[in-house]
Design a protein around this motif. Structure first.
Motif, short mmCIF file in Angstrom:
data_model
loop_
_atom_site.label_atom_id
_atom_site.label_comp_id
_atom_site.label_asym_id
_atom_site.label_seq_id
_atom_site.Cartn_x
_atom_site.Cartn_y
_atom_site.Cartn_z
N PRO A 76 0.79 -1.23 0.00
CA PRO A 76 0.00 0.00 0.00
C PRO A 76 0.83 1.29 0.00
CG PRO A 76 0.00 -0.98 2.17
CD PRO A 76 0.70 -1.94 1.26
N THR A 77 2.11 1.18 0.31
CA THR A 77 2.90 2.40 0.44
C THR A 77 4.11 2.49 -0.49
OG1 THR A 77 4.17 1.38 2.24
CG2 THR A 77 2.27 2.73 2.86
N LEU A 78 4.59 1.39 -1.00
CA LEU A 78 5.88 1.41 -1.68
C LEU A 78 5.83 1.80 -3.15
CD1 LEU A 78 8.91 0.96 -1.53
CD2 LEU A 78 8.52 -1.47 -1.90
N PHE A 79 4.88 1.33 -3.90
CA PHE A 79 4.93 1.47 -5.35
C PHE A 79 3.86 2.42 -5.87
CE2 PHE A 79 6.68 -2.83 -4.52
CZ PHE A 79 7.99 -2.56 -4.90
N LYS A 80 3.96 3.67 -5.54
CA LYS A 80 3.02 4.67 -6.06
C LYS A 80 3.22 4.84 -7.56
CE LYS A 80 1.26 5.52 -2.06
NZ LYS A 80 0.09 4.78 -1.68
N SER A 81 4.46 4.74 -8.01
CA SER A 81 4.79 4.87 -9.43
C SER A 81 4.68 3.51 -10.11
CB SER A 81 6.21 5.41 -9.59
OG SER A 81 6.75 5.10 -10.85
N PHE A 82 3.93 3.44 -11.20
CA PHE A 82 3.80 2.19 -11.94
C PHE A 82 5.15 1.74 -12.49
CE2 PHE A 82 2.49 -0.03 -15.99
CZ PHE A 82 2.11 -1.20 -15.37
N ASP A 83 5.97 2.67 -12.95
CA ASP A 83 7.29 2.31 -13.48
C ASP A 83 8.18 1.71 -12.39
OD1 ASP A 83 6.71 3.06 -16.09
OD2 ASP A 83 7.41 5.12 -15.78
N HIS A 84 8.12 2.26 -11.19
CA HIS A 84 8.88 1.72 -10.05
C HIS A 84 8.39 0.31 -9.73
CE1 HIS A 84 10.20 2.11 -5.61
NE2 HIS A 84 11.24 1.81 -6.34
N TYR A 85 7.09 0.13 -9.79
CA TYR A 85 6.49 -1.18 -9.56
C TYR A 85 6.99 -2.18 -10.61
CZ TYR A 85 2.92 -4.83 -9.67
OH TYR A 85 2.27 -6.03 -9.70
N LEU A 86 7.03 -1.77 -11.87
CA LEU A 86 7.52 -2.67 -12.92
C LEU A 86 8.97 -3.07 -12.69
CD1 LEU A 86 5.88 -1.20 -16.15
CD2 LEU A 86 5.21 -3.27 -14.87
N ASP A 87 9.78 -2.15 -12.17
CA ASP A 87 11.16 -2.48 -11.81
C ASP A 87 11.18 -3.59 -10.76
OD1 ASP A 87 12.06 -0.48 -13.53
OD2 ASP A 87 12.39 0.98 -11.91
N TYR A 88 10.29 -3.47 -9.77
CA TYR A 88 10.18 -4.50 -8.73
C TYR A 88 9.79 -5.85 -9.33
CZ TYR A 88 8.30 -7.25 -4.90
OH TYR A 88 8.04 -8.28 -4.02
N VAL A 89 8.81 -5.85 -10.19
CA VAL A 89 8.34 -7.09 -10.80
C VAL A 89 9.47 -7.77 -11.56
CG1 VAL A 89 6.79 -8.07 -12.55
CG2 VAL A 89 5.92 -6.41 -10.89
N GLU A 90 10.23 -6.99 -12.30
CA GLU A 90 11.36 -7.56 -13.06
C GLU A 90 12.37 -8.19 -12.11
OE1 GLU A 90 14.88 -6.05 -16.06
OE2 GLU A 90 13.04 -4.89 -15.96
N LEU A 91 12.70 -7.50 -11.03
CA LEU A 91 13.64 -8.04 -10.05
C LEU A 91 13.06 -9.27 -9.36
CD1 LEU A 91 14.95 -4.72 -8.47
CD2 LEU A 91 16.27 -6.33 -9.90
N ALA A 92 11.78 -9.23 -9.03
CA ALA A 92 11.13 -10.35 -8.35
C ALA A 92 11.14 -11.60 -9.23
CB ALA A 92 9.70 -9.96 -7.97
N GLN A 106 4.63 -18.52 -9.97
CA GLN A 106 4.63 -17.46 -10.96
C GLN A 106 3.93 -16.24 -10.36
OE1 GLN A 106 1.21 -17.64 -14.10
NE2 GLN A 106 2.16 -19.67 -14.06
N LEU A 107 4.21 -15.11 -10.95
CA LEU A 107 3.62 -13.86 -10.48
C LEU A 107 2.60 -13.33 -11.47
CD1 LEU A 107 6.84 -11.91 -9.36
CD2 LEU A 107 5.33 -13.29 -7.94
N ALA A 108 1.48 -12.87 -10.93
CA ALA A 108 0.55 -12.07 -11.71
C ALA A 108 0.63 -10.67 -11.10
CB ALA A 108 -0.87 -12.63 -11.61
N THR A 109 0.51 -9.66 -11.93
CA THR A 109 0.79 -8.30 -11.49
C THR A 109 -0.44 -7.39 -11.56
OG1 THR A 109 1.56 -7.78 -13.72
CG2 THR A 109 3.22 -8.49 -12.14
N PHE A 110 -0.58 -6.56 -10.52
CA PHE A 110 -1.71 -5.63 -10.41
C PHE A 110 -1.23 -4.33 -9.79
CE2 PHE A 110 -3.28 -9.94 -10.13
CZ PHE A 110 -4.28 -9.96 -11.09
N HIS A 111 -1.78 -3.23 -10.28
CA HIS A 111 -1.40 -1.90 -9.80
C HIS A 111 -2.55 -0.94 -10.11
CE1 HIS A 111 0.77 1.94 -9.62
NE2 HIS A 111 1.65 1.30 -8.87
N PRO A 112 -2.75 0.08 -9.27
CA PRO A 112 -3.83 1.04 -9.54
C PRO A 112 -3.70 1.76 -10.89
CG PRO A 112 -3.03 1.30 -7.31
CD PRO A 112 -2.11 0.33 -7.99
N ASP A 113 -2.47 1.91 -11.37
CA ASP A 113 -2.23 2.61 -12.64
C ASP A 113 -1.75 1.66 -13.74
OD1 ASP A 113 -2.89 5.12 -11.53
OD2 ASP A 113 -0.87 5.26 -10.67
#
Length: 187
Positions: A76-92, A106-113
């Protein structure tokens, strides 16, 4: 005021019930929701490295609890930026491979943006992966394979979702997503 973990869990489950299941975005979600085999964990880390550690801790937890089918790891607090979130997903995803969990989880990905690479940000199709908070959905690969074998041709699911959400429209999809946040107990 920041939402409590229990509120975030309630909002997330409201989204699963009233959006993912209700609109059949994922035809496999209803069974797991009704069976109580979905775990929702709130991660309040402020650093990507800690979020990656939390991901691996959750995988270990799932390894020890086979009765739990899947986990939604909510940030809820870490990935306000969708691009930052995508960086996390790639690393994960890289970390899962490095740790020997490729083909197991496997990972499925979700984000408000959430926005698909070839889509306009306002395109209703993005709502297949838009959620109240940034999150990753940890899925057991063996269970996914069983579900696909049972369901049959899953290639039609994304096409059906796009058509359904396009007919629904971005404004209606956004309104429903917001209701999960503002009135989760009504969902």
């Amino acid at each position: 005021m920041q939402a409590t973990d229990s509120t975030i869990i309630e909002q997330t489950l409201a989204w699963v019930r009233s959006f993912i299941v209700e609109h059949n975005i994922c035809p496999f979600a209803k069974r797991e929701l009704e069976g109580g085999s979905i775990r929702v964990e709130v991660v309040r880390s402020k650093k990507m490295e800690v979020a990656l550690e939390e991901l691996m801790a959750e995988i270990e937890w799932l390894n020890e609890h086979p009765e739990t089918e899947t986990t939604l790891l909510v940030f809820p607090t870490l990935f306000k930026s969708f691009d930052h979130y995508l960086d996390y997903v790639e690393l994960a995803e890289s970390l899962l491979e490095e740790q020997g969990y490729g083909g197991i989880y496997q990972l499925a990905t979700f984000h408000p943006d959430y926005c698909f690479a070839d889509a306009d940000p306002e395109d209703a199709s993005n709502y297949t992966n838009r959620s109240p908070y940034a999150m990753v959905h940890l899925l057991r690969e063996a269970s996914v394979e069983k579900a696909i074998a049972f369901y049959g041709d899953t290639a039609q699911i994304p096409e059906r979702n796009i058509a359904h959400l396009t007919a629904m429209g971005s404004a209606a999809a956004e309104a429903q997503l917001q209701r999960c946040i503002t009135h989760p107990s009504d969902e």
